[in-house]
Write an enzyme that holds these catalytic residues in place. Structure first.
Site, PDB file in Angstrom:
ATOM      1  N   ARG A  15       3.933  17.698  12.091  1.00 25.75           N
ATOM      2  CA  ARG A  15       4.941  17.470  13.131  1.00 25.75           C
ATOM      3  C   ARG A  15       5.663  16.135  12.963  1.00 25.75           C
ATOM      4  O   ARG A  15       6.684  15.902  13.606  1.00 25.75           O
ATOM      5  CB  ARG A  15       4.282  17.548  14.503  1.00 25.75           C
ATOM      6  CG  ARG A  15       3.869  18.965  14.908  1.00 25.75           C
ATOM      7  CD  ARG A  15       3.018  18.948  16.158  1.00 25.75           C
ATOM      8  NE  ARG A  15       3.718  18.300  17.267  1.00 25.75           N
ATOM      9  CZ  ARG A  15       3.113  17.916  18.387  1.00 25.75           C
ATOM     10  NH1 ARG A  15       1.800  18.103  18.527  1.00 25.75           N
ATOM     11  NH2 ARG A  15       3.800  17.349  19.354  1.00 25.75           N
ATOM     12  N   ALA A 362      24.788 -28.810   7.518  1.00 22.64           N
ATOM     13  CA  ALA A 362      25.259 -27.425   7.620  1.00 22.64           C
ATOM     14  C   ALA A 362      25.753 -26.915   6.277  1.00 22.64           C
ATOM     15  O   ALA A 362      26.394 -27.629   5.516  1.00 22.64           O
ATOM     16  CB  ALA A 362      26.372 -27.341   8.655  1.00 22.64           C
ATOM     17  N   SER A 387      26.555 -31.927   4.356  1.00 25.36           N
ATOM     18  CA  SER A 387      26.978 -30.543   4.583  1.00 25.36           C
ATOM     19  C   SER A 387      27.519 -29.923   3.305  1.00 25.36           C
ATOM     20  O   SER A 387      28.171 -30.572   2.489  1.00 25.36           O
ATOM     21  CB  SER A 387      28.053 -30.501   5.670  1.00 25.36           C
ATOM     22  OG  SER A 387      27.532 -30.944   6.897  1.00 25.36           O
TER      23      SER A 387
END
Length: 451
Positions: A15, A362, A387
């Site tokens: 099933r 960043a 960054s």
């Protein structure tokens, strides 16, 4: 009392409509078989024997991952539950102790319930686990006379009066090993399915004058999984219980229904979990951490006072020390972030170590993969990574060092140094206007040509 576990896991699970064996379908990101095995492990059994059948090698591999000490035996033909248990006979031929039979697709049985079954063996030869069913439906009924189990009546064979009984059979039992295998050897298959049913041992034991009793558990512990719908319900049950347990332990879940947990998730008290956080396997979060919204954690360790997210991804091998910050759209993989370090924005740190109180700007990327091999990046303490820096591994940036924004670092940077690695900026006076005029003219000509 010495105890051995036999866990039945041979069924195909038709099933489920899947090529994957039923017991390997996940609940809380772990095979449902793992839930049963981990419950059993709490009893410190002498033996754990898993009976495999359909896709046995896949089941064997999963069992080895869950418990290296467990034994897998093979049921080559699925001829019923008694036949399945009998496959463990050779392993336990000289065993002098009790056997508890469990099911790999019944993941919510509690250890204390098994302990009560074993305790009941002190005054009974055979112990069956039963439950009071809210809707008895087609369950087998347990016919009791006081604390003595007289017999199990299957629904199709039950009288109208017997069908009114709500104490039902879970299929689990505890019995002395030698007695159990002796009873199984007498089980026949003269039934519509030509199968050897484990429930027949009750009648056989009674015929020998053996004392048989039943122990009751909550119906929720007997929840079986036979379909995808059952699987979804089982996962929901696990999540609800696990969230409630965390709340009880002193974890703040700001929107409990949106937090997804794994079987082995560990979270310390006074940690705050914001909405829509997913915990994959292998996550430990210490006390007093903050996991912000929409973060995904897997195979990682987060120390006290750390802040993660929102929208952060911690992959396997991520180790965050105390008071670290991993911010939005940051991915950490197989990397150690030391105490007080910050990786706050739009950054990938993989196969790396970041020193204490270092700041990662960043857009920084540790370029760890050359297409064949992974390489390590080492960043020292109190460093400042500008960054949009690309750190091409293997490479080392020393303590108190800096990289200029936009730098491509391919060589080691010594302690205290500033590394600048980018092409010099060149300005061309008036060139922008001339270029734009040229482009507009080209665009206009193309439009005229098209018309």
């Amino acid at each position: 009392m010495s105890t051995a576990l036999i866990i039945l896991a041979a069924g195909k699970g038709t099933r489920m409509s899947s090529d994957l064996p039923k017991v390997l379908h996940p609940i809380a990101q772990a095979p449902m078989l793992a839930h049963t095995m981990m419950t059993g492990r709490a009893l410190e059994p002498d033996h754990t024997i898993v009976v495999a059948g359909h896709e046995a090698e896949a089941v064997r591999s999963a069992v080895e991952d869950i418990d290296e000490q467990a034994t897998v035996v093979l049921q080559t033909e699925q001829l019923g539950t008694a036949h399945a248990v009998d496959q463990a006979r050779a392993v336990l031929k000289d065993y002098d102790g009790d056997v508890v039979v469990l099911y790999g697709d019944t993941p919510f049985l509690q250890a204390d319930t098994i302990e009560r079954m074993i305790a009941a063996r002190t005054s009974a030869d055979l112990v069956i686990l039963g439950f009071e069913a809210a809707d008895p439906a087609r369950y087998g009924r347990l016919l009791m006379d006081g604390d003595s189990l007289e017999r199990i009546v299957e629904f199709k064979d039950a009288s109208d009066e017997e069908r009114e009984i709500t104490f039902c059979n879970s299929g689990l039992l505890a019995c002395d090993a030698k007695l159990l295998f002796d009873l199984i050897s007498k089980v026949g298959n003269a039934n519509a399915s030509s199968e050897y049913y484990l429930t027949d041992v009750v009648e056989l034991a009674r015929a020998e004058g053996r004392r048989v009793t039943a122990v009751a558990c909550d119906e929720s512990e007997t929840l079986g999984v036979n379909s995808r719908a059952d699987l979804a319900r089982a996962d929901a049950v696990f999540q609800s219980r696990a969230r409630a347990e965390l709340l009880e332990l002193g974890v703040t879940l700001m929107a409990p229904e949106t937090v997804y947990l794994s079987l082995d998730t560990i979270i310390g008290r006074d940690t705050v979990i914001e909405p829509n956080v997913v915990f994959g396997p292998g996550v430990t979060v210490e006390s007093g951490a903050l996991i912000r919204a929409f973060s995904h954690l897997e195979g990682c360790h987060v120390s006290r006072g750390a802040k993660v997210g929102p929208y952060a991804r911690l992959r396997p091998g991520a180790e965050l020390a105390e008071n670290t910050h991993v911010g939005n759209f940051v991915e950490i993989k197989n990397a150690e972030i030391a105490e007080g370090a910050k990786v706050n924005h739009l950054t990938y740190v993989g196969d790396a170590s970041v020193g204490k109180k270092t700041n990662i700007g960043a857009g920084t990327i540790t370029c760890n993969y050359d297409g064949v091999m992974k390489h390590h990046t080492e960043i020292g303490a109190n460093a400042f990574i500008g960054s949009n820096t690309l750190l091409v591994a293997p490479v080392k940036v020393g303590d108190d060092a800096m990289t200029a924004s936009g730098a491509v670092i391919t060589k080691d940077v010594e302690d205290g140094a500033l590394a600048i690695a980018r092409a010099p900026q060149v300005s061309k006076p008036g060139r922008a206007r001339k270029l734009m005029d040229l482009l507009r003219a080209k665009k206009k000509k193309r439009g005229e040509d098209a018309s």
